[in-house]
Design an enzyme around this catalytic site. Sequence first.
Site, PDB file in Angstrom:
ATOM      1  N   CYS A  68      -5.358   1.483  -3.694  1.00 31.13           N
ATOM      2  CA  CYS A  68      -5.403   2.895  -3.313  1.00 31.13           C
ATOM      3  C   CYS A  68      -4.978   3.057  -1.863  1.00 31.13           C
ATOM      4  CB  CYS A  68      -6.820   3.445  -3.516  1.00 31.13           C
ATOM      5  SG  CYS A  68      -6.996   5.162  -2.992  1.00 31.13           S
ATOM      6  N   CYS A  81      -6.880   5.734   0.191  1.00 35.28           N
ATOM      7  CA  CYS A  81      -8.241   5.322   0.561  1.00 35.28           C
ATOM      8  C   CYS A  81      -8.222   4.393   1.773  1.00 35.28           C
ATOM      9  CB  CYS A  81      -8.914   4.551  -0.575  1.00 35.28           C
ATOM     10  SG  CYS A  81      -9.018   5.443  -2.121  1.00 35.28           S
ATOM     11  N   ASP A  82      -7.294   3.457   1.778  1.00 35.82           N
ATOM     12  CA  ASP A  82      -7.430   2.312   2.660  1.00 35.82           C
ATOM     13  C   ASP A  82      -6.368   2.190   3.757  1.00 35.82           C
ATOM     14  OD1 ASP A  82      -9.561   1.690   1.042  1.00 35.82           O
ATOM     15  OD2 ASP A  82      -8.413   0.333  -0.225  1.00 35.82           O
TER      16      ASP A  82
END
Lengths: 308, 108
Positions: free
Chosen positions: A134, A137-138
């Site tokens: 993701c 997300c990261d």
Amino acid sequence: MANIHDIIIIGGGPAGLSSGLYGSRAKLDVLIIEKGNFGGQMSTTAEVENYPGSIENATGPSLTERMRQQAEEFGTKFVKDEVVGVDFTGDIKVVKGKNEEYQGRTVIIATGAEPRLAGFKNEVELRARGVSYCATCDADFFEGLDVAVIGGGDSALTEAIYLTKFAESVTIIHRRDELRAAKSLQEKAFNNPKIKFIWNSVPVEARGEEIVEGLIIKNVKTGETSEIPVNGIFVFVGLDPITEVFRGHIEMDERGYIITDTEMRTNVEGVFAAGDVRQKTLRQVITAAADGAIAVIAAEEYINEKFK
Amino acid sequence: MLELNKENFDAEVINYTEKPVFVDFWGEKCQKCLELMPDVHKLEEKYGDKIKFASLNTSQNRRLAIAQKVLGLPTMIVYVNGEKAEVLTPDKISSAADIEEMLKRFYK
């Protein structure tokens, strides 16, 4: 006695939300069960550029919220629960959640799919320690660092382009010598100075004690291995359907995708499937949304005949 | 919920021994983290008497998160006596129920 819904939709991604919209507009009693976050894979996509009309504020979360609101406005009900079992044998279908049991005249399965593992050594061990599925997300963690992206499809390129806003360099590792991704994405990627390509190569092993420090790759043509120094490995090599809980209850193909006809009907009367969870060729927001609409029309027709 | 940063992390987590400390590592762009947050607040009401609840905004405290070997979101960690006792990585968290199951193991 429990409330019997006209349609129970399992999954709150674009397929489920479109079903909710169409169902509630048809004045049916519609319940969407979602275990985690609405939007499914769409909610973790940075930019959804290929959904018609999605030009301004085209982020995945924003499109998700607009779809959810639209369904809600017409009367779709939502519940947060995780489905752990089903009973599709009777005229009234039973869906067992962790918190509650739900009953419906029809069920639309829209549980979607999740990222597939690439299958290299330490992929699981170093997950969330440099291995990610993701980018939205990261990506923050990799500001100024070097990362690798595994894959050559639309997702791989979209996310690689997004990652260049953070990372120092993005190296795309692809098993073939040409990409599957849309030509416009390829052009963007080839023109991005931060993106490099390594062709005909597959990941073999993530290196690092507690966090990723490198990736060993193998050239599939020559068999040669080499290590590239990266701190992040983003994997976008395809999807696996989320259908474990339906195994034995409805017909699936050998990979677990649910088999339907063109009206989204499964082999079980009153049970439909829509979106990425279905056996089909193109898995996108737009095809998921289309499936969701078609499933509702078929469900409505079934309800009218069966329960009149 | 207690907000952690590099100034208070050692005192509140590493050198804290009174009860287990649950840390929610989240980020401003992590949709899944944001969706889980209200549920985590509810869990604090339920388990907060025997477990200390804290959260760490990794977007603001990137180095601190990386020092804790957290490079993926959402990640939930329970520390006991300053040591990591259990780590939930993103693949292990499909809903708040997964977090609750971990907390129950430390609610004594």
